[in-house]
Design a protein around this motif. Sequence first.
Motif, PDB file in Angstrom:
ATOM      1  N   ALA A 124      -5.307  13.450  -5.536  1.00 43.91           N
ATOM      2  CA  ALA A 124      -6.073  12.229  -5.799  1.00 43.91           C
ATOM      3  C   ALA A 124      -7.328  12.196  -4.930  1.00 43.91           C
ATOM      4  O   ALA A 124      -7.323  12.655  -3.783  1.00 43.91           O
ATOM      5  CB  ALA A 124      -5.214  10.995  -5.516  1.00 43.91           C
ATOM      6  N   LEU A 125      -8.389  11.641  -5.466  1.00 43.60           N
ATOM      7  CA  LEU A 125      -9.650  11.548  -4.744  1.00 43.60           C
ATOM      8  C   LEU A 125      -9.505  10.704  -3.479  1.00 43.60           C
ATOM      9  O   LEU A 125     -10.077  11.007  -2.449  1.00 43.60           O
ATOM     10  CB  LEU A 125     -10.720  10.948  -5.658  1.00 43.60           C
ATOM     11  N   ASP A 126      -8.715   9.635  -3.552  1.00 42.67           N
ATOM     12  CA  ASP A 126      -8.495   8.755  -2.406  1.00 42.67           C
ATOM     13  C   ASP A 126      -7.040   8.882  -1.976  1.00 42.67           C
ATOM     14  O   ASP A 126      -6.253   7.955  -2.117  1.00 42.67           O
ATOM     15  CB  ASP A 126      -8.847   7.308  -2.778  1.00 42.67           C
ATOM     16  N   ALA A 127      -6.666  10.030  -1.453  1.00 43.83           N
ATOM     17  CA  ALA A 127      -5.263  10.309  -1.129  1.00 43.83           C
ATOM     18  C   ALA A 127      -4.699   9.343  -0.095  1.00 43.83           C
ATOM     19  O   ALA A 127      -3.515   9.040  -0.106  1.00 43.83           O
ATOM     20  CB  ALA A 127      -5.128  11.740  -0.632  1.00 43.83           C
ATOM     21  N   HIS A 128      -5.517   8.845   0.808  1.00 43.62           N
ATOM     22  CA  HIS A 128      -5.061   7.905   1.833  1.00 43.62           C
ATOM     23  C   HIS A 128      -4.972   6.475   1.303  1.00 43.62           C
ATOM     24  O   HIS A 128      -4.430   5.608   1.962  1.00 43.62           O
ATOM     25  CB  HIS A 128      -5.997   7.917   3.046  1.00 43.62           C
ATOM     26  N   GLY A 129      -5.548   6.202   0.158  1.00 42.55           N
ATOM     27  CA  GLY A 129      -5.499   4.858  -0.412  1.00 42.55           C
ATOM     28  C   GLY A 129      -6.420   3.856   0.266  1.00 42.55           C
ATOM     29  O   GLY A 129      -6.252   2.646   0.132  1.00 42.55           O
ATOM     30  N   LYS A 130      -7.419   4.323   0.995  1.00 51.60           N
ATOM     31  CA  LYS A 130      -8.301   3.422   1.738  1.00 51.60           C
ATOM     32  C   LYS A 130      -9.058   2.456   0.834  1.00 51.60           C
ATOM     33  O   LYS A 130      -9.318   1.319   1.209  1.00 51.60           O
ATOM     34  CB  LYS A 130      -9.294   4.208   2.595  1.00 51.60           C
ATOM     35  N   SER A 131      -9.412   2.880  -0.364  1.00 54.23           N
ATOM     36  CA  SER A 131     -10.162   1.999  -1.269  1.00 54.23           C
ATOM     37  C   SER A 131      -9.280   0.902  -1.855  1.00 54.23           C
ATOM     38  O   SER A 131      -9.789  -0.065  -2.432  1.00 54.23           O
ATOM     39  CB  SER A 131     -10.807   2.803  -2.396  1.00 54.23           C
ATOM     40  N   LEU A 132      -7.964   1.020  -1.691  1.00 51.08           N
ATOM     41  CA  LEU A 132      -7.069   0.020  -2.280  1.00 51.08           C
ATOM     42  C   LEU A 132      -7.145  -1.319  -1.568  1.00 51.08           C
ATOM     43  O   LEU A 132      -6.750  -2.340  -2.123  1.00 51.08           O
ATOM     44  CB  LEU A 132      -5.648   0.557  -2.344  1.00 51.08           C
ATOM     45  N   SER A 133      -7.683  -1.367  -0.352  1.00 47.94           N
ATOM     46  CA  SER A 133      -7.908  -2.669   0.283  1.00 47.94           C
ATOM     47  C   SER A 133      -8.957  -3.444  -0.510  1.00 47.94           C
ATOM     48  O   SER A 133      -8.834  -4.654  -0.693  1.00 47.94           O
ATOM     49  CB  SER A 133      -8.321  -2.513   1.746  1.00 47.94           C
ATOM     50  N   SER A 134      -9.955  -2.756  -1.018  1.00 40.88           N
ATOM     51  CA  SER A 134     -10.956  -3.411  -1.882  1.00 40.88           C
ATOM     52  C   SER A 134     -10.333  -3.853  -3.194  1.00 40.88           C
ATOM     53  O   SER A 134     -10.655  -4.919  -3.704  1.00 40.88           O
ATOM     54  CB  SER A 134     -12.131  -2.457  -2.146  1.00 40.88           C
ATOM     55  N   ALA A 135      -9.435  -3.047  -3.721  1.00 37.07           N
ATOM     56  CA  ALA A 135      -8.752  -3.417  -4.964  1.00 37.07           C
ATOM     57  C   ALA A 135      -7.908  -4.673  -4.751  1.00 37.07           C
ATOM     58  O   ALA A 135      -7.894  -5.565  -5.610  1.00 37.07           O
ATOM     59  CB  ALA A 135      -7.877  -2.271  -5.461  1.00 37.07           C
ATOM     60  N   LEU A 136      -7.229  -4.761  -3.611  1.00 33.92           N
ATOM     61  CA  LEU A 136      -6.441  -5.955  -3.308  1.00 33.92           C
ATOM     62  C   LEU A 136      -7.317  -7.200  -3.295  1.00 33.92           C
ATOM     63  O   LEU A 136      -6.950  -8.248  -3.836  1.00 33.92           O
ATOM     64  CB  LEU A 136      -5.751  -5.799  -1.945  1.00 33.92           C
ATOM     65  N   LEU A 137      -8.502  -7.093  -2.719  1.00 36.10           N
ATOM     66  CA  LEU A 137      -9.396  -8.257  -2.599  1.00 36.10           C
ATOM     67  C   LEU A 137      -9.993  -8.700  -3.926  1.00 36.10           C
ATOM     68  O   LEU A 137     -10.626  -9.746  -4.003  1.00 36.10           O
ATOM     69  CB  LEU A 137     -10.499  -7.953  -1.589  1.00 36.10           C
TER      70      LEU A 137
END
Length: 100
Positions: free
Chosen positions: A82-95
Amino acid sequence: MKLYEIAHSRAGDKGNILNLSLIPFDGADYELLYDKVTASKVKHHLKGIVEGKVVRYELPNIKAFNFVCYDSLLGGVTTSLALDAHGKSLSSALLEIEID
């Protein structure tokens, strides 16, 4: 309103488990978030990303929440392409969650 209007978030990971914090800018909004942002709402919002359960931990003394999302990083950092393997962008998705 979207969560990003009243809160911020940070993401972390351990293997295939995603950790998302949710912290209101103003502590007075903690109760609103308590009522509106449930584990099931987060799981539904992140469907297709979070395959396992979501557990919400309330931290009233610091006016924050921690969501632990299981089976959510396509196998984890070392096994996912996955491009974002750490899931860091998912905090933006949550918001991006919409609340009344």
